[in-house]
Design an enzyme around this catalytic site. Sequence first.
Site, PDB file in Angstrom:
ATOM      1  N   ARG A  65       0.983  -1.201  -0.028  1.00 27.35           N
ATOM      2  CA  ARG A  65       0.072  -0.127   0.052  1.00 27.35           C
ATOM      3  C   ARG A  65       0.785   1.288  -0.032  1.00 27.35           C
ATOM      4  O   ARG A  65       0.527   2.212  -0.647  1.00 27.35           O
ATOM      5  CB  ARG A  65      -0.874   0.033   1.169  1.00 27.35           C
ATOM      6  N   GLU A 102       3.873  -9.274  15.023  1.00 30.58           N
ATOM      7  CA  GLU A 102       3.120  -9.526  16.292  1.00 30.58           C
ATOM      8  C   GLU A 102       3.494 -10.932  16.552  1.00 30.58           C
ATOM      9  O   GLU A 102       3.952 -11.431  17.597  1.00 30.58           O
ATOM     10  CB  GLU A 102       1.816  -9.019  16.178  1.00 30.58           C
TER      11      GLU A 102
HETATM   12  O1  PRP Z   1       3.649  -0.995  11.690  1.00 35.13           O
HETATM   13  P1  PRP Z   1       3.526  -2.464  11.161  1.00 35.13           P
HETATM   14  O2  PRP Z   1       2.955  -3.332  12.514  1.00 35.13           O
HETATM   15  O3  PRP Z   1       4.821  -3.018  10.487  1.00 35.13           O
HETATM   16  O4  PRP Z   1       2.457  -2.490  10.024  1.00 35.13           O
HETATM   17  C1  PRP Z   1       2.409  -1.603   9.233  1.00 35.13           C
HETATM   18  C2  PRP Z   1       2.514  -2.622   7.897  1.00 35.13           C
HETATM   19  O5  PRP Z   1       1.459  -3.304   7.865  1.00 35.13           O
HETATM   20  C3  PRP Z   1       0.612  -3.127   6.465  1.00 35.13           C
HETATM   21  O6  PRP Z   1       1.240  -3.811   5.457  1.00 35.13           O
HETATM   22  P2  PRP Z   1       0.885  -5.103   5.318  1.00 35.13           P
HETATM   23  O7  PRP Z   1       2.322  -5.995   5.658  1.00 35.13           O
HETATM   24  O8  PRP Z   1      -0.080  -5.812   5.758  1.00 35.13           O
HETATM   25  O9  PRP Z   1       1.155  -5.286   3.639  1.00 35.13           O
HETATM   26  P3  PRP Z   1       0.279  -4.703   2.265  1.00 35.13           P
HETATM   27  O10 PRP Z   1       0.681  -3.288   2.186  1.00 35.13           O
HETATM   28  O11 PRP Z   1       1.119  -5.412   1.307  1.00 35.13           O
HETATM   29  O12 PRP Z   1      -0.938  -5.077   2.366  1.00 35.13           O
HETATM   30  C4  PRP Z   1       0.687  -1.595   6.305  1.00 35.13           C
HETATM   31  O13 PRP Z   1       0.579  -1.422   4.946  1.00 35.13           O
HETATM   32  C5  PRP Z   1       2.254  -1.316   6.711  1.00 35.13           C
HETATM   33  O14 PRP Z   1       3.290  -1.656   5.771  1.00 35.13           O
HETATM   34  N1  ADE Z   2      -4.953  -2.550  11.420  1.00 38.42           N
HETATM   35  C1  ADE Z   2      -4.461  -2.174  10.193  1.00 38.42           C
HETATM   36  N2  ADE Z   2      -5.086  -1.734   9.202  1.00 38.42           N
HETATM   37  C2  ADE Z   2      -4.369  -1.439   8.175  1.00 38.42           C
HETATM   38  N3  ADE Z   2      -3.300  -2.016   8.141  1.00 38.42           N
HETATM   39  C3  ADE Z   2      -2.537  -2.599   9.022  1.00 38.42           C
HETATM   40  N4  ADE Z   2      -1.275  -2.790   9.230  1.00 38.42           N
HETATM   41  C4  ADE Z   2      -1.111  -3.077  10.297  1.00 38.42           C
HETATM   42  N5  ADE Z   2      -2.171  -3.018  10.967  1.00 38.42           N
HETATM   43  C5  ADE Z   2      -2.935  -2.500  10.176  1.00 38.42           C
END
Ligand code: PRP
Ligand code: ADE
Length: 181
Positions: A65, A102
């Site tokens: 994202r 986590e």
């Molecule tokens: O602060 P954190 O606990 O590290 O979480 C935040 C990350 O989690 C989500 O990505 P995700 O790994 O779900 O991947 P995506 O963007 O590919 O959906 C979000 O877009 C951040 O990159």
């Molecule tokens: N609650 C949340 N919503 C969207 N992206 C996330 N990445 C980690 N936690 C999330």
Amino acid sequence: MPSEDVRELLLSRIKDVPDYPKPGVMFKDITPLLADPKAFAALTDALVELAVRYGATKIVGLEARGFILAAPVAVQAGIGFVPVRKAGKLPGATLAQSYELEYGTAEIEVHAEDLAAGDRVMVIDDVLATGGTAEASLSLIRRAGAEVAGVAVLMELSFLPGRLRLADALGAAPLDALIVV
Ligand SMILES: O=P(O)(O)OC[C@H]1O[C@H](OP(=O)(O)OP(=O)(O)O)[C@H](O)[C@@H]1O
Ligand SMILES: Nc1ncnc2[nH]cnc12
């Protein structure tokens, strides 16, 4: 920072999805914001303003994202975009960094040749949750010899300790969240 009106617009386009992807998680879905050109443009403008304030010379977007948010900022600011990808997706020589989620661990990578000494790098992502992804990206940037100019996220989840976890890695660099929930 964006005006209160812009912040309200952005917040109104982020949808809370309970129990996704697993029970107990309130997922922040940004797809309605991306589908609204006025909101997406306002978000891009706010991030470009930060890029200018940071004096950034490169924009790093965090898969997946973060890519969507960061790419138009790089174009509008007239500076290069560098993807930080989940492990195994980049074809060239990479630097890799694993980090704690986590539950379990994950790994991200960057093309080593995309960052170098003298670069001032702005990191962009949609959500700061535990801070693990952003913290690992800062390690990659420094290991590549570049400087962290700042980290900007659309939304910070303040009920999680992301900001605290990032504090050491940030050093004097700023962490800006357009919305804090
Ligand atoms: O602060 P954190 O606990 O590290 O979480 C935040 C990350 O989690 C989500 O990505 P995700 O790994 O779900 O991947 P995506 O963007 O590919 O959906 C979000 O877009 C951040 O990159
Ligand atoms: N609650 C949340 N919503 C969207 N992206 C996330 N990445 C980690 N936690 C999330």
